[in-house]
Design a protein around this motif. Structure first.
Motif, mmCIF file in Angstrom:
data_model
loop_
_atom_site.group_PDB
_atom_site.id
_atom_site.type_symbol
_atom_site.label_atom_id
_atom_site.label_comp_id
_atom_site.label_asym_id
_atom_site.label_seq_id
_atom_site.Cartn_x
_atom_site.Cartn_y
_atom_site.Cartn_z
ATOM 1 N N ALA A 96 -8.890 -31.218 -5.295
ATOM 2 C CA ALA A 96 -9.104 -31.904 -6.567
ATOM 3 C C ALA A 96 -10.520 -31.710 -7.086
ATOM 4 O O ALA A 96 -10.727 -31.524 -8.294
ATOM 5 N N LEU A 97 -11.518 -31.749 -6.208
ATOM 6 C CA LEU A 97 -12.897 -31.586 -6.647
ATOM 7 C C LEU A 97 -13.127 -30.181 -7.194
ATOM 8 O O LEU A 97 -13.781 -30.000 -8.228
ATOM 9 N N THR A 98 -12.567 -29.177 -6.530
ATOM 10 C CA THR A 98 -12.716 -27.811 -7.019
ATOM 11 C C THR A 98 -12.004 -27.637 -8.350
ATOM 12 O O THR A 98 -12.512 -26.957 -9.255
ATOM 13 N N ASP A 99 -10.821 -28.243 -8.496
ATOM 14 C CA ASP A 99 -10.120 -28.174 -9.775
ATOM 15 C C ASP A 99 -10.985 -28.738 -10.898
ATOM 16 O O ASP A 99 -11.099 -28.151 -11.977
ATOM 17 N N ALA A 100 -11.601 -29.892 -10.644
ATOM 18 C CA ALA A 100 -12.463 -30.503 -11.656
ATOM 19 C C ALA A 100 -13.688 -29.639 -11.932
ATOM 20 O O ALA A 100 -14.125 -29.504 -13.078
ATOM 21 N N ALA A 101 -14.231 -29.023 -10.892
ATOM 22 C CA ALA A 101 -15.400 -28.165 -11.067
ATOM 23 C C ALA A 101 -15.059 -26.946 -11.914
ATOM 24 O O ALA A 101 -15.853 -26.525 -12.762
ATOM 25 N N VAL A 102 -13.883 -26.365 -11.706
ATOM 26 C CA VAL A 102 -13.461 -25.207 -12.502
ATOM 27 C C VAL A 102 -13.316 -25.597 -13.966
ATOM 28 O O VAL A 102 -13.717 -24.854 -14.878
ATOM 29 N N ARG A 103 -12.767 -26.785 -14.227
ATOM 30 C CA ARG A 103 -12.617 -27.232 -15.610
ATOM 31 C C ARG A 103 -13.971 -27.510 -16.251
ATOM 32 O O ARG A 103 -14.191 -27.244 -17.431
ATOM 33 N N ALA A 104 -14.917 -28.063 -15.469
ATOM 34 C CA ALA A 104 -16.212 -28.449 -16.028
ATOM 35 C C ALA A 104 -17.183 -27.284 -16.164
ATOM 36 O O ALA A 104 -18.123 -27.348 -16.965
ATOM 37 N N TRP A 105 -16.964 -26.225 -15.395
ATOM 38 C CA TRP A 105 -17.966 -25.162 -15.303
ATOM 39 C C TRP A 105 -18.395 -24.576 -16.654
ATOM 40 O O TRP A 105 -19.615 -24.496 -16.918
ATOM 41 N N PRO A 106 -17.494 -24.160 -17.554
ATOM 42 C CA PRO A 106 -17.963 -23.576 -18.815
ATOM 43 C C PRO A 106 -18.850 -24.530 -19.610
ATOM 44 O O PRO A 106 -19.868 -24.124 -20.178
ATOM 45 N N ASP A 107 -18.469 -25.817 -19.644
ATOM 46 C CA ASP A 107 -19.264 -26.787 -20.401
ATOM 47 C C ASP A 107 -20.608 -27.066 -19.724
ATOM 48 O O ASP A 107 -21.630 -27.202 -20.403
ATOM 49 N N GLY B 212 -2.790 -39.378 -11.196
ATOM 50 C CA GLY B 212 -1.949 -38.969 -10.074
ATOM 51 C C GLY B 212 -2.792 -38.796 -8.835
ATOM 52 O O GLY B 212 -3.962 -39.161 -8.781
ATOM 53 N N PRO B 213 -2.212 -38.201 -7.797
ATOM 54 C CA PRO B 213 -2.926 -38.038 -6.521
ATOM 55 C C PRO B 213 -4.235 -37.269 -6.666
ATOM 56 O O PRO B 213 -5.211 -37.565 -6.015
ATOM 57 N N GLN B 214 -4.249 -36.248 -7.590
ATOM 58 C CA GLN B 214 -5.464 -35.452 -7.732
ATOM 59 C C GLN B 214 -6.607 -36.297 -8.268
ATOM 60 O O GLN B 214 -7.744 -36.190 -7.827
ATOM 61 N N ALA B 215 -6.308 -37.169 -9.249
ATOM 62 C CA ALA B 215 -7.349 -38.014 -9.816
ATOM 63 C C ALA B 215 -7.933 -38.924 -8.749
ATOM 64 O O ALA B 215 -9.143 -39.140 -8.689
ATOM 65 N N THR B 216 -7.075 -39.467 -7.892
ATOM 66 C CA THR B 216 -7.558 -40.343 -6.828
ATOM 67 C C THR B 216 -8.460 -39.585 -5.861
ATOM 68 O O THR B 216 -9.509 -40.064 -5.452
ATOM 69 N N ALA B 217 -8.038 -38.350 -5.535
ATOM 70 C CA ALA B 217 -8.840 -37.548 -4.603
ATOM 71 C C ALA B 217 -10.193 -37.240 -5.204
ATOM 72 O O ALA B 217 -11.226 -37.301 -4.538
ATOM 73 N N PHE B 218 -10.221 -36.884 -6.492
ATOM 74 C CA PHE B 218 -11.487 -36.554 -7.120
ATOM 75 C C PHE B 218 -12.402 -37.765 -7.190
ATOM 76 O O PHE B 218 -13.585 -37.697 -6.921
ATOM 77 N N GLY B 219 -11.792 -38.920 -7.527
ATOM 78 C CA GLY B 219 -12.596 -40.122 -7.619
ATOM 79 C C GLY B 219 -13.250 -40.462 -6.296
ATOM 80 O O GLY B 219 -14.429 -40.860 -6.234
ATOM 81 N N ALA B 220 -12.548 -40.305 -5.192
ATOM 82 C CA ALA B 220 -13.124 -40.596 -3.881
ATOM 83 C C ALA B 220 -14.266 -39.657 -3.559
ATOM 84 O O ALA B 220 -15.304 -40.067 -3.059
ATOM 85 N N ALA B 221 -14.024 -38.361 -3.847
ATOM 86 C CA ALA B 221 -15.088 -37.385 -3.578
ATOM 87 C C ALA B 221 -16.282 -37.653 -4.468
ATOM 88 O O ALA B 221 -17.426 -37.516 -4.070
ATOM 89 N N ASP B 222 -15.998 -38.068 -5.721
ATOM 90 C CA ASP B 222 -17.066 -38.311 -6.678
ATOM 91 C C ASP B 222 -17.929 -39.483 -6.224
ATOM 92 O O ASP B 222 -19.163 -39.437 -6.277
ATOM 93 N N ARG B 223 -17.310 -40.551 -5.767
ATOM 94 C CA ARG B 223 -18.060 -41.705 -5.313
ATOM 95 C C ARG B 223 -18.863 -41.417 -4.044
ATOM 96 O O ARG B 223 -19.909 -41.978 -3.810
ATOM 97 N N ALA B 224 -18.321 -40.492 -3.224
ATOM 98 C CA ALA B 224 -19.044 -40.142 -1.996
ATOM 99 C C ALA B 224 -20.363 -39.463 -2.321
ATOM 100 O O ALA B 224 -21.271 -39.521 -1.548
#
Length: 452
Positions: free
Chosen positions: A397-408, A440-452
């Motif tokens: 999930a964190l990598t997915d979010a990073a790929v989406r954020a990278w261009p911006d 969904g599950p991905q959002a939860t996973a990203f949120g946990a990694a983000d808070r860490a």
């Protein structure tokens, strides 16, 4: 009390003197001259006049006389020629120098007359007492989003720009010169090309406002002594305005060429060199120069310094880069690969840091920066797999979010600041929010990694 109108003229008349000690040339070498008859009247670092056209600096005093390093061609200098003692190197800055281009001796390079100030100052001086200095001041708007967020610059801070040649270092310095608010801007161009000096004089001075900028320049063709003295002169000019209570922005390009000039001087007197290719005195010289910048004592202003370091082959472990990282309050690394793909400024955020953080930002802003750096780090680790098509979306999930954020995020690093510091943080927060995974599950996973 001396009338301030006539103070520069009075100082110039005092400098003429009524008598001077003289010696004679006793030996002439390829790089140095030996002088007799002055060993009881001079000190190390004093300047002497070898002829009407050539000055020199005393580098050694021994039982047989002086060793003098000339600042130009020795053509016309002969055995037995008279040598006049000038004295220690000094300069007399004046408020009228604003808007001007000068050489390391305070002479004008722009073809117009220039009056010296009424109080000569030594080029080599001590910094304010460590116990008397004030703390770093508030954050400064820079006009660049990356410096307003990831790499904050505060009043009195000293940061380094570490870059190889041709990656936009001078261009970034010009942007900071015009974007950072300061009462006075002092720009030191040490060993630069004459073309760049002209560009700074015609473009940067105009953009800064002629009423608040001074350029001190010694081009690459000048003797080593003059290039080294350029560093001391720019700092002395900055201290003059700091002592008057002004906030001074000091921009130097580059400290590496200052160190190389000092190495040439050391070689002329036979100082041993270490395995790094520099003499042992190099580290002390650049630390002594850098330490003079920073917050002033009570009643003084501050010198906010941006000092560029030219790293050969992008070697961040080179001798000059290694010393500078230890004495500065942050370092910004410019990457050639980023410059080649067209993003300016070519800052490698993962290798850059401002030691003003976390104090310079609020808790909310530090949270935003932590999240953004997590995304940048995740993309950096997965970039090769993503670009080669080996990464499967949804695997992390964190990598997915990073790929989406990278261009911006990449565009943000190269963007101008809109709305100042607050506006830049708002834009960065929006980029992070858009990168969050769907519910969904991905959002939860990203949120946990983000808070860490």
């Amino acid at each position: 009390m001396t009338d301030p109108v006539f103070a520069p003229l009075s100082a110039a008349m005092r400098g003429l003197g009524v008598s001077h000690r003289t010696g004679v040339v006793t030996a002439i070498g390829r790089h140095a001259v030996e002088v007799g008859g002055l060993d009881d009247a001079v000190s190390l670092g004093d300047r002497v006049r070898l002829s009407d056209r050539v000055s020199g600096e005393v580098l050694r005093i021994g039982p047989t006389g002086l060793v003098v390093l000339p600042e130009g061609s020795l053509d016309g200098v002969r055995l037995g020629a008279p040598v006049r003692h000038v004295g220690p190197p000094v300069i007399a800055p004046d408020p009228s120098w604003l808007g001007r281009v000068i050489d390391p001796d305070g002479a004008p390079l722009d073809g117009r007359p220039l009056m010296a100030g009424g109080c000569p100052r030594p080029l080599v001086a001590l910094p304010p007492s460590a116990t008397a200095r004030r703390a770093l001041g508030p954050r400064l708007d820079t006009g660049l989003a990356v410096f307003d967020t990831f790499l904050p610059l505060v009043r009195g801070q000293r940061i380094g720009l570490f870059a190889g040649s041709g990656v936009g270092k001078s261009r970034l310095i010009a942007s900071l010169a015009t974007g950072i608010p300061a009462d006075v801007v002092v720009i030191g161009l040490i060993g630069e090309r004459g073309r760049e000096v002209r560009e700074f004089a015609t473009e940067v001075l105009t953009a800064c406002g002629a009423a608040r900028a001074v350029i001190v320049a010694a081009t690459s063709d000048r003797p080593a002594l003059e290039r080294a003295r350029c560093g001391w002169t720019m700092m002395t000019v900055a201290e003059f305005f700091r002592d008057a209570g002004a906030h001074v922005l000091l921009l130097a390009d580059s400290i590496t060429r200052f160190a190389e000039a000092q190495a040439e001087v050391a070689a002329a007197v036979g100082e041993p060199f270490g395995p790094s290719g520099f003499p042992a005195s190099m580290a002390q010289m650049i630390m002594a120069l850098s330490e003079r910048a920073g917050p002033g004592a009570e009643g003084q202003g501050d010198i906010t310094a941006v000092l560029s370091v030219l790293v050969a082959g992008s070697d961040m472990d080179g001798p000059v880069a290694d010393v500078m990282r230890g004495v500065l309050d942050g370092h910004v690394v410019l990457d050639r690969g980023i410059a080649e793909r067209g993003r300016y400024p070519a800052i490698d955020l993962l290798r850059s840091v401002s030691r003003a953080l976390p104090v310079a930002a609020s808790p909310e802003e530090n949270t935003i920066l932590t999240r953004a750096r997590q995304l940048l780090g995740a993309y950096d680790r997965a970039a090769l797999m993503v670009q080669s098509g080996l990464y499967t979306p949804g695997a992390d999930a964190l990598t997915d979010a990073a790929v989406r954020a990278w261009p911006d995020l990449d565009a943000f690093v190269g963007a101008a600041s809109e709305g100042g510091i607050t506006g830049s943080f708002d834009r960065l927060a929006e980029i992070i929010d858009r990168a969050r995974a769907p519910a969904g599950p991905q959002a939860t996973a990203f949120g946990a990694a983000d808070r860490a």
